[in-house]
Write an enzyme that holds these catalytic residues in place. Structure first.
Site, mmCIF file in Angstrom:
data_model
loop_
_atom_site.group_PDB
_atom_site.id
_atom_site.type_symbol
_atom_site.label_atom_id
_atom_site.label_comp_id
_atom_site.label_asym_id
_atom_site.label_seq_id
_atom_site.Cartn_x
_atom_site.Cartn_y
_atom_site.Cartn_z
ATOM 1 N N SER A 70 0.832 -1.193 0.000
ATOM 2 C CA SER A 70 0.000 0.000 0.000
ATOM 3 C C SER A 70 0.879 1.260 0.000
ATOM 4 C CB SER A 70 -0.951 -0.044 1.204
ATOM 5 O OG SER A 70 -1.949 0.937 1.106
ATOM 6 N N ASP A 127 -9.951 -3.432 -5.314
ATOM 7 C CA ASP A 127 -9.145 -2.423 -4.630
ATOM 8 C C ASP A 127 -9.118 -1.137 -5.447
ATOM 9 O OD1 ASP A 127 -7.330 -1.046 -3.065
ATOM 10 O OD2 ASP A 127 -5.590 -2.180 -3.768
ATOM 11 N N HIS A 168 -8.719 -4.326 -0.812
ATOM 12 C CA HIS A 168 -7.411 -3.815 -0.426
ATOM 13 C C HIS A 168 -6.840 -4.522 0.806
ATOM 14 C CE1 HIS A 168 -4.175 -0.879 -0.432
ATOM 15 N NE2 HIS A 168 -4.376 -0.652 0.853
#
Length: 340
Positions: free
Chosen positions: A175, A270, A300
């Site tokens: 991320s 995501d 995600h």
């Protein structure tokens, strides 16, 4: 029942329902969101049976010129620290990894991240160096990028002392940590050009202009874009030009030539899927060996549901297999020009 419309994986959906009663309400400020998420981390891990395995570890705090100190933790794959590696001898591969959390939450002390670092070190037989960086909005870009660069430099310089091999380095992140990993790779290419064998990016955030973002199912578009703008502004401030700085948005780099081979994981549901897949295409066009895996039916965060979602456990095994290739001599591919 239609199977063509994207839907959250049944196992991930079951975990979400299981955790929902214990999940905190979202906070209005970064500090509230950080405190709520930190309190929920051990609850989630206890619910999923995630905990640390016993390995040798060591912590260091590094000075970063013009910025706050950077902290790191070294994880060895066994309960005993190995001896230093002699010059010319093959030591253990080293993965330098940066955690995710929207630049505002999480850290190397979180139960989930700590357990993940330990399992990857043990299962892949590599040294993992987990780097800590400052949270936004208290600290803004380029602080975090410079801290991560310092962690990587320290890892490369101390590789043999740690029992590792400076010729078997990898950089990874998830991320927002994927953003910082990719930025560190660009910094390395531009500043030092140390040999790096692999970049490993999981659901990475790579373009802070938002050009590749798509709102997630179940989140009103207005709410989604407000949150996205908030996270970017917290990290970069209000100077919109910074959104195109390649160390802030690695996907905006003018060239991707000279970067190491990449393995990238994206998730079908995501909002950041477009970032990771656009980056994979850009690397490929630049002649960089790249593999990109899209996880169907995942969002995600569902890759973090170890021991409860089959895909999450498979991704762990896949990453371990990828990291194990660092023990071998690298495959030499034909040189491909940037213009295909």
């Amino acid at each position: 029942m239609s199977f063509t419309k994207p839907r959250l994986d049944a196992f991930a959906r079951a975990v979400d329902e299981r955790l929902k009663p214990r999940a905190p309400a979202p906070g209005k400020t970064a500090q509230q969101r950080r405190a709520n998420a930190e309190a929920f981390d051990p609850i989630m891990c206890a619910e999923l049976g995630i905990g640390p395995v016993d390995l040798a570890t060591e912590e260091h705090t590094l000075s970063v010129a013009g910025h706050p100190d950077a902290r790191l933790r070294v994880y060895w794959p066994t309960t005993e620290r190995p001896a230093a590696t002699a010059d010319g001898a093959a030591g253990l591969p080293i993965l330098v990894y940066f955690f995710g959390g929207g630049f505002e939450i999480a850290g190397i002390d979180w139960v989930w991240w700590d357990a993940s670092f330990r399992e990857r070190a043990r299962d892949a037989g590599v040294i993992v160096i987990a780097g800590e960086y400052s949270h936004a909005p208290e600290r803004k870009f380029p602080t975090q990028a410079e801290q991560c660069w310092t962690v990587f430099e320290w890892a490369a310089e101390h590789a043999r002392e740690l029992g590792g091999d400076p010729e078997r380095l990898a950089i990874g992140g998830g991320s927002a940590g994927g953003n910082l990993a990719a930025a560190t790779l660009l910094m390395n290419r531009d500043r030092a050009n140390r040999p790096v064998r692999l970049q490993l990016l999981e659901v990475p955030l790579l373009d802070l202009t938002g050009a590749h973002l798509k709102s997630q199912p179940g989140i009103p578009k207005l709410v989604f874009w407000q949150l996205a703008r908030t996270l970017v502004t917290q990290y970069l401030g209000r100077d919109r030009a910074l959104r195109r700085n390649p160390y802030a948005s690695p996907l905006r780099a003018e060239s991707f030539a000279g970067l190491p081979p990449a393995v990238i994981y994206t998730a079908e549901l995501d909002a950041l899927r477009g970032d990771g897949e656009a980056y994979a295409r850009a690397l490929s066009e630049a002649g960089v060996p790249v593999s990109c895996v899209r996880m169907i039916g995942q969002n995600h965060g569902s890759a973090g549901y170890r021991h409860a979602v089959p895909m999450s456990d498979h991704q762990h095994r896949d990453i371990v297999a990828t990291l194990r290739t660092l023990h071998d001599d690298p495959v030499v591919y034909p040189q491909i020009g940037a213009a295909l």
